[in-house]
Design a protein around this motif. Structure first.
Motif, PDB file in Angstrom:
ATOM      1  N   GLU A  49      73.645  -3.012 -28.219  1.00  0.00           N
ATOM      2  CA  GLU A  49      73.511  -4.073 -27.221  1.00  0.00           C
ATOM      3  C   GLU A  49      72.456  -5.095 -27.616  1.00  0.00           C
ATOM      4  O   GLU A  49      72.548  -6.262 -27.249  1.00  0.00           O
ATOM      5  CB  GLU A  49      73.192  -3.463 -25.865  1.00  0.00           C
ATOM      6  N   LYS A  50      71.456  -4.691 -28.386  1.00  0.00           N
ATOM      7  CA  LYS A  50      70.389  -5.593 -28.825  1.00  0.00           C
ATOM      8  C   LYS A  50      70.701  -6.254 -30.160  1.00  0.00           C
ATOM      9  O   LYS A  50      70.049  -7.217 -30.539  1.00  0.00           O
ATOM     10  CB  LYS A  50      69.075  -4.814 -28.948  1.00  0.00           C
ATOM     11  N   SER A  51      71.691  -5.737 -30.860  1.00  0.00           N
ATOM     12  CA  SER A  51      72.022  -6.238 -32.184  1.00  0.00           C
ATOM     13  C   SER A  51      72.644  -7.630 -32.118  1.00  0.00           C
ATOM     14  O   SER A  51      73.284  -7.994 -31.135  1.00  0.00           O
ATOM     15  CB  SER A  51      73.011  -5.274 -32.856  1.00  0.00           C
ATOM     16  N   ARG A  52      72.474  -8.385 -33.183  1.00  0.00           N
ATOM     17  CA  ARG A  52      73.097  -9.711 -33.280  1.00  0.00           C
ATOM     18  C   ARG A  52      74.421  -9.639 -34.044  1.00  0.00           C
ATOM     19  O   ARG A  52      74.988 -10.661 -34.416  1.00  0.00           O
ATOM     20  CB  ARG A  52      72.143 -10.680 -33.961  1.00  0.00           C
ATOM     21  N   ALA A  53      74.912  -8.430 -34.281  1.00  0.00           N
ATOM     22  CA  ALA A  53      76.168  -8.234 -35.009  1.00  0.00           C
ATOM     23  C   ALA A  53      77.322  -8.919 -34.300  1.00  0.00           C
ATOM     24  O   ALA A  53      77.356  -9.001 -33.071  1.00  0.00           O
ATOM     25  CB  ALA A  53      76.465  -6.740 -35.141  1.00  0.00           C
ATOM     26  N   GLY A  54      78.273  -9.389 -35.086  1.00  0.00           N
ATOM     27  CA  GLY A  54      79.457  -9.998 -34.517  1.00  0.00           C
ATOM     28  C   GLY A  54      80.490  -8.969 -34.106  1.00  0.00           C
ATOM     29  O   GLY A  54      81.248  -9.175 -33.167  1.00  0.00           O
ATOM     30  N   ALA A  55      80.504  -7.836 -34.821  1.00  0.00           N
ATOM     31  CA  ALA A  55      81.494  -6.799 -34.537  1.00  0.00           C
ATOM     32  C   ALA A  55      80.910  -5.430 -34.843  1.00  0.00           C
ATOM     33  O   ALA A  55      79.927  -5.309 -35.572  1.00  0.00           O
ATOM     34  CB  ALA A  55      82.753  -7.028 -35.369  1.00  0.00           C
ATOM     35  N   ALA A  56      81.549  -4.426 -34.276  1.00  0.00           N
ATOM     36  CA  ALA A  56      81.134  -3.051 -34.518  1.00  0.00           C
ATOM     37  C   ALA A  56      82.364  -2.192 -34.759  1.00  0.00           C
ATOM     38  O   ALA A  56      83.401  -2.398 -34.132  1.00  0.00           O
ATOM     39  CB  ALA A  56      80.349  -2.509 -33.329  1.00  0.00           C
ATOM     40  N   LEU A  57      82.241  -1.267 -35.655  1.00  0.00           N
ATOM     41  CA  LEU A  57      83.276  -0.286 -35.909  1.00  0.00           C
ATOM     42  C   LEU A  57      82.901   0.962 -35.130  1.00  0.00           C
ATOM     43  O   LEU A  57      81.848   1.553 -35.368  1.00  0.00           O
ATOM     44  CB  LEU A  57      83.365   0.015 -37.404  1.00  0.00           C
ATOM     45  N   LEU A  58      83.730   1.324 -34.160  1.00  0.00           N
ATOM     46  CA  LEU A  58      83.431   2.438 -33.273  1.00  0.00           C
ATOM     47  C   LEU A  58      84.588   3.421 -33.228  1.00  0.00           C
ATOM     48  O   LEU A  58      85.748   3.024 -33.320  1.00  0.00           O
ATOM     49  CB  LEU A  58      83.192   1.935 -31.838  1.00  0.00           C
ATOM     50  N   PRO A  59      84.280   4.703 -33.033  1.00  0.00           N
ATOM     51  CA  PRO A  59      85.352   5.667 -32.827  1.00  0.00           C
ATOM     52  C   PRO A  59      85.985   5.473 -31.458  1.00  0.00           C
ATOM     53  O   PRO A  59      85.389   4.856 -30.571  1.00  0.00           O
ATOM     54  CB  PRO A  59      84.648   7.021 -32.927  1.00  0.00           C
ATOM     55  N   ARG A  60      87.180   5.983 -31.277  1.00  0.00           N
ATOM     56  CA  ARG A  60      87.889   5.839 -29.998  1.00  0.00           C
ATOM     57  C   ARG A  60      87.100   6.361 -28.824  1.00  0.00           C
ATOM     58  O   ARG A  60      87.184   5.828 -27.729  1.00  0.00           O
ATOM     59  CB  ARG A  60      89.209   6.593 -30.047  1.00  0.00           C
ATOM     60  N   VAL A  61      86.354   7.427 -29.015  1.00  0.00           N
ATOM     61  CA  VAL A  61      85.674   8.083 -27.901  1.00  0.00           C
ATOM     62  C   VAL A  61      84.373   7.404 -27.494  1.00  0.00           C
ATOM     63  O   VAL A  61      83.761   7.800 -26.526  1.00  0.00           O
ATOM     64  CB  VAL A  61      85.386   9.571 -28.224  1.00  0.00           C
ATOM     65  N   HIS A  62      83.957   6.381 -28.224  1.00  0.00           N
ATOM     66  CA  HIS A  62      82.721   5.674 -27.874  1.00  0.00           C
ATOM     67  C   HIS A  62      82.888   5.049 -26.495  1.00  0.00           C
ATOM     68  O   HIS A  62      83.862   4.337 -26.253  1.00  0.00           O
ATOM     69  CB  HIS A  62      82.425   4.597 -28.917  1.00  0.00           C
ATOM     70  N   PRO A  63      81.966   5.288 -25.562  1.00  0.00           N
ATOM     71  CA  PRO A  63      82.172   4.888 -24.171  1.00  0.00           C
ATOM     72  C   PRO A  63      82.067   3.407 -23.865  1.00  0.00           C
ATOM     73  O   PRO A  63      82.547   2.962 -22.851  1.00  0.00           O
ATOM     74  CB  PRO A  63      81.082   5.656 -23.427  1.00  0.00           C
ATOM     75  N   ASP A  64      81.431   2.618 -24.709  1.00  0.00           N
ATOM     76  CA  ASP A  64      81.209   1.216 -24.381  1.00  0.00           C
ATOM     77  C   ASP A  64      81.174   0.423 -25.667  1.00  0.00           C
ATOM     78  O   ASP A  64      80.841   0.931 -26.720  1.00  0.00           O
ATOM     79  CB  ASP A  64      79.893   1.065 -23.631  1.00  0.00           C
TER      80      ASP A  64
END
Length: 87
Positions: A49-64
């Motif tokens: 949430e604090k990162s300035r990243a444009g995108a994130a690679l997340l697993p399906r189970v990641h809640p948010d």
């Protein structure tokens, strides 16, 4: 490479801006708008949430997904390897 192209490469889906151009992979702390980050654990949510990243690679189970576009799919480790190779 567009976020949607990375998602297709990983057999994943994009949540957010699929047209976002991603140029590199970075850590949560050093990422910029043109970077994708890898977050496999819920312990990284606050940093995401604090990162300035444009995108994130997340697993399906990641809640948010936080305030970034997300490439979400099965096999996050394999997907990350494919993203690294593509970029």
């Amino acid at each position: 490479m567009k976020a949607s192209e990375l998602a297709q490469l990983c057999s994943a889906k994009v949540e957010g801006d699929g047209n976002l151009v991603i140029n590199d992979v970075a850590t949560l702390e050093k990422a910029t708008r043109s970077d994708i980050v890898f977050a496999t654990s819920t312990e990284y949510l606050a940093s995401l949430e604090k990162s300035r990243a444009g995108a994130a690679l997340l697993p399906r189970v990641h809640p948010d997904r936080g305030p970034v576009s997300v490439v979400r799919g099965p096999g996050a480790g394999l997907a990350f390897s494919r993203v690294l190779a593509a970029l």
